[in-house]
Design a protein around this motif. Sequence first.
Motif, mmCIF file in Angstrom:
data_model
loop_
_atom_site.group_PDB
_atom_site.id
_atom_site.type_symbol
_atom_site.label_atom_id
_atom_site.label_comp_id
_atom_site.label_asym_id
_atom_site.label_seq_id
_atom_site.Cartn_x
_atom_site.Cartn_y
_atom_site.Cartn_z
ATOM 1 N N GLU A 192 0.837 -1.204 0.000
ATOM 2 C CA GLU A 192 0.000 0.000 0.000
ATOM 3 C C GLU A 192 0.873 1.256 0.000
ATOM 4 O O GLU A 192 0.600 2.217 -0.715
ATOM 5 C CB GLU A 192 -0.921 0.006 1.221
ATOM 6 N N SER A 203 2.280 1.727 -3.504
ATOM 7 C CA SER A 203 1.365 1.582 -4.637
ATOM 8 C C SER A 203 1.325 2.817 -5.527
ATOM 9 O O SER A 203 1.303 2.704 -6.750
ATOM 10 C CB SER A 203 -0.041 1.220 -4.156
ATOM 11 N N GLU A 204 1.324 4.012 -4.928
ATOM 12 C CA GLU A 204 1.280 5.233 -5.732
ATOM 13 C C GLU A 204 2.519 5.341 -6.614
ATOM 14 O O GLU A 204 2.426 5.599 -7.819
ATOM 15 C CB GLU A 204 1.187 6.472 -4.845
ATOM 16 N N ASP A 234 2.371 2.767 -9.420
ATOM 17 C CA ASP A 234 1.424 3.152 -10.471
ATOM 18 C C ASP A 234 2.036 4.200 -11.397
ATOM 19 O O ASP A 234 1.937 4.104 -12.623
ATOM 20 C CB ASP A 234 0.130 3.693 -9.858
ATOM 21 N N VAL A 235 2.672 5.205 -10.808
ATOM 22 C CA VAL A 235 3.283 6.267 -11.608
ATOM 23 C C VAL A 235 4.390 5.705 -12.492
ATOM 24 O O VAL A 235 4.451 5.991 -13.694
ATOM 25 C CB VAL A 235 3.839 7.386 -10.685
#
Length: 141
Positions: free
Chosen positions: A100, A103-104, A107-108
């Motif tokens: 978690e 995750s950002e 994704d990027v």
Amino acid sequence: MSVPFKFEGDGNLGVITAEKQFFTGKCILDVSAEVSCLYHVSYDARSNPEAIIIKISPKDENRRLMEADLRDFMNKLIDHQTWLDLNKEFGEIRQTIVAEAFSEACDVLENAEDFGKAVHDLIKKYAVEHYRIVFNGNGYS
């Protein structure tokens, strides 16, 4: 056994006797590998139904094995067994938290056309957002 751990040693050979409930074979093997540059380590979990017998001797014949060395080995065993038990109990939770948390960023980076530029921009973004908690120098500034 009346005590969970017992140390014996004559300077050339140290013996740690521990109740079987305290350490797994994996723990003993991992810690033995960690200290293998200094010591020969063997263990016997079969001859005594209640205890594990760990024998330690220095690889350097000029070195004497002290009780402090045995205690240090025992502390490494306790620390590693605790880590193994916690990892077994909470490993999935930790993996979920780490997934978690990243995750950002994943994704990027996964969706970036220019990976190198995306990494640079992401580092810059996080540095600007979190500059107040970046420690420089002596850890107090």
